[in-house]
Motif scaffolding. Structure first.
Motif, mmCIF file in Angstrom:
data_model
loop_
_atom_site.group_PDB
_atom_site.id
_atom_site.type_symbol
_atom_site.label_atom_id
_atom_site.label_comp_id
_atom_site.label_asym_id
_atom_site.label_seq_id
_atom_site.Cartn_x
_atom_site.Cartn_y
_atom_site.Cartn_z
ATOM 1 N N GLU A 35 34.948 36.443 64.449
ATOM 2 C CA GLU A 35 34.831 37.221 63.234
ATOM 3 C C GLU A 35 36.218 37.471 62.656
ATOM 4 O OE1 GLU A 35 32.428 39.304 60.454
ATOM 5 O OE2 GLU A 35 31.650 38.567 62.335
ATOM 6 N N VAL A 36 36.490 36.836 61.547
ATOM 7 C CA VAL A 36 37.745 37.035 60.846
ATOM 8 C C VAL A 36 37.422 37.342 59.393
ATOM 9 C CG1 VAL A 36 39.914 35.976 60.116
ATOM 10 C CG2 VAL A 36 39.005 35.479 62.379
ATOM 11 N N ALA A 37 38.029 38.372 58.843
ATOM 12 C CA ALA A 37 37.864 38.711 57.434
ATOM 13 C C ALA A 37 39.139 38.332 56.690
ATOM 14 C CB ALA A 37 37.585 40.197 57.272
ATOM 15 N N VAL A 38 38.970 37.733 55.526
ATOM 16 C CA VAL A 38 40.087 37.449 54.620
ATOM 17 C C VAL A 38 40.082 38.580 53.601
ATOM 18 C CG1 VAL A 38 41.089 35.828 52.983
ATOM 19 C CG2 VAL A 38 39.799 34.972 54.953
ATOM 20 N N ILE A 39 41.201 39.294 53.528
ATOM 21 C CA ILE A 39 41.267 40.520 52.728
ATOM 22 C C ILE A 39 42.353 40.408 51.673
ATOM 23 C CG2 ILE A 39 41.707 43.005 52.838
ATOM 24 C CD1 ILE A 39 40.545 42.926 55.686
ATOM 25 N N ASP A 40 41.987 40.698 50.432
ATOM 26 C CA ASP A 40 42.916 40.717 49.309
ATOM 27 C C ASP A 40 43.410 42.151 49.136
ATOM 28 O OD1 ASP A 40 44.011 39.161 46.991
ATOM 29 O OD2 ASP A 40 43.017 40.769 45.872
ATOM 30 N N VAL A 41 44.713 42.360 49.258
ATOM 31 C CA VAL A 41 45.332 43.681 49.144
ATOM 32 C C VAL A 41 46.076 43.739 47.816
ATOM 33 C CG1 VAL A 41 47.037 45.234 50.164
ATOM 34 C CG2 VAL A 41 45.608 43.841 51.643
ATOM 35 N N SER A 42 45.852 44.806 47.034
ATOM 36 C CA SER A 42 46.546 44.898 45.741
ATOM 37 C C SER A 42 46.900 46.338 45.393
ATOM 38 C CB SER A 42 45.705 44.276 44.628
ATOM 39 O OG SER A 42 44.494 44.967 44.469
ATOM 40 N N CYS A 43 47.959 46.439 44.592
ATOM 41 C CA CYS A 43 48.445 47.723 44.091
ATOM 42 C C CYS A 43 48.677 47.546 42.586
ATOM 43 C CB CYS A 43 49.734 48.107 44.795
ATOM 44 S SG CYS A 43 50.439 49.656 44.204
ATOM 45 N N ALA A 44 47.866 48.204 41.787
ATOM 46 C CA ALA A 44 47.923 48.029 40.333
ATOM 47 C C ALA A 44 49.240 48.491 39.728
ATOM 48 C CB ALA A 44 46.762 48.769 39.682
ATOM 49 N N SER A 45 49.830 49.557 40.250
ATOM 50 C CA SER A 45 51.037 50.126 39.628
ATOM 51 C C SER A 45 52.257 49.216 39.724
ATOM 52 C CB SER A 45 51.354 51.489 40.241
ATOM 53 O OG SER A 45 51.634 51.336 41.614
ATOM 54 N N CYS A 46 52.386 48.466 40.821
ATOM 55 C CA CYS A 46 53.571 47.608 40.971
ATOM 56 C C CYS A 46 53.252 46.124 40.867
ATOM 57 C CB CYS A 46 54.289 47.904 42.284
ATOM 58 S SG CYS A 46 53.368 47.440 43.763
ATOM 59 N N GLY A 47 51.962 45.782 40.743
ATOM 60 C CA GLY A 47 51.573 44.394 40.599
ATOM 61 C C GLY A 47 51.486 43.617 41.900
ATOM 62 N N TYR A 48 51.631 44.295 43.028
ATOM 63 C CA TYR A 48 51.566 43.626 44.330
ATOM 64 C C TYR A 48 50.158 43.098 44.569
ATOM 65 C CZ TYR A 48 51.692 42.865 49.348
ATOM 66 O OH TYR A 48 51.598 42.301 50.592
ATOM 67 N N ARG A 49 50.063 41.876 45.083
ATOM 68 C CA ARG A 49 48.783 41.307 45.491
ATOM 69 C C ARG A 49 49.043 40.222 46.522
ATOM 70 N NH1 ARG A 49 43.891 38.956 41.792
ATOM 71 N NH2 ARG A 49 42.458 38.769 43.544
ATOM 72 N N GLU A 50 48.335 40.304 47.636
ATOM 73 C CA GLU A 50 48.534 39.338 48.721
ATOM 74 C C GLU A 50 47.246 39.273 49.544
ATOM 75 O OE1 GLU A 50 50.715 36.499 50.406
ATOM 76 O OE2 GLU A 50 51.698 37.852 49.005
ATOM 77 N N ARG A 51 47.031 38.137 50.212
ATOM 78 C CA ARG A 51 45.879 37.969 51.094
ATOM 79 C C ARG A 51 46.320 37.972 52.548
ATOM 80 N NH1 ARG A 51 41.707 33.883 48.126
ATOM 81 N NH2 ARG A 51 41.082 35.458 46.619
ATOM 82 N N PHE A 52 45.498 38.614 53.367
ATOM 83 C CA PHE A 52 45.759 38.724 54.793
ATOM 84 C C PHE A 52 44.483 38.441 55.564
ATOM 85 C CE2 PHE A 52 48.718 41.533 52.635
ATOM 86 C CZ PHE A 52 49.909 41.165 53.196
ATOM 87 N N ILE A 53 44.629 38.297 56.883
ATOM 88 C CA ILE A 53 43.462 38.142 57.742
ATOM 89 C C ILE A 53 43.390 39.309 58.709
ATOM 90 C CG2 ILE A 53 43.320 35.634 57.538
ATOM 91 C CD1 ILE A 53 44.636 35.443 60.293
ATOM 92 N N GLN A 54 42.175 39.615 59.117
ATOM 93 C CA GLN A 54 41.934 40.709 60.055
ATOM 94 C C GLN A 54 40.868 40.231 61.020
ATOM 95 O OE1 GLN A 54 43.326 43.958 59.483
ATOM 96 N NE2 GLN A 54 42.286 45.016 61.107
ATOM 97 N N GLY A 55 41.146 40.294 62.312
ATOM 98 C CA GLY A 55 40.155 39.918 63.304
ATOM 99 C C GLY A 55 40.620 38.789 64.204
ATOM 100 N N ALA A 56 39.643 38.147 64.865
ATOM 101 C CA ALA A 56 39.956 37.085 65.828
ATOM 102 C C ALA A 56 38.897 36.002 65.771
ATOM 103 C CB ALA A 56 40.028 37.668 67.241
ATOM 104 N N ASP A 57 39.347 34.749 65.694
ATOM 105 C CA ASP A 57 38.412 33.633 65.789
ATOM 106 C C ASP A 57 38.336 33.202 67.255
ATOM 107 O OD1 ASP A 57 40.703 32.100 66.300
ATOM 108 O OD2 ASP A 57 40.707 31.163 64.324
#
Length: 144
Positions: A26-48
């Motif tokens: 079970e691995v989740a691909v998660i999009d993290v974003s911050c509207a005020s500074c424009g930050y956006r990046e994808r990360f993984i959480q979990g273990a295959d």
């Protein structure tokens, strides 16, 4: 994102982190974003399956000193070996988050002096760790 969405996402993250080693991958691909500074990046959480065989799982953490969000690998079972993982992060008690003003679990990676805090605390507070403003969101964009 509403507080209900935050709660559901935190429950997903908790379920992934607390799953026993013998469950299916079970691995989740998660999009993290911050509207005020424009930050956006994808990360993984979990273990295959490969991660589980190496006794590791990926988690998303924050280094407040460098204002960086990143993935690290931690042991699923801290008492068992993790073959082939020389830079495995370990939990070292708690540390104080200057942004949140809270004591949080602290992880350290060999060769890195910045304490790393789990991203979930910043999500609960809706505070972007990059610039300290409101409006920090995550979206689950995939699973495998």
């Amino acid at each position: 994102m509403t507080s209900r969405h935050h709660f559901l996402l935190l429950m997903l993250v908790w379920l992934i982190l607390s799953a026993p080693v013998d469950v299916r991958s079970e691995v989740a691909v998660i999009d993290v974003s911050c509207a005020s500074c424009g930050y956006r990046e994808r990360f993984i959480q979990g273990a295959d399956g490969v991660d589980q065989a190496h006794n590791v799982q990926s988690i998303i953490v924050v280094c407040e000193r460098t204002r960086q969000i990143r993935n690290i690998k931690i042991p699923i079972d801290p008492g068992a070996p993790s073959p082939g993982e020389p830079l495995l992060a370990r939990r070292y008690g708690n540390g104080r988050s200057e942004i949140l003003g809270l004591e949080l679990p602290r992880f350290l990676v060999p060769g890195n002096t910045c304490p790393l805090f789990p991203i979930t605390a910043y999500l609960e507070a809706n505070i972007c760790p990059i610039d300290g403003s409101q409006g920090f969101t995550i979206t689950v964009v995939g699973q495998y």
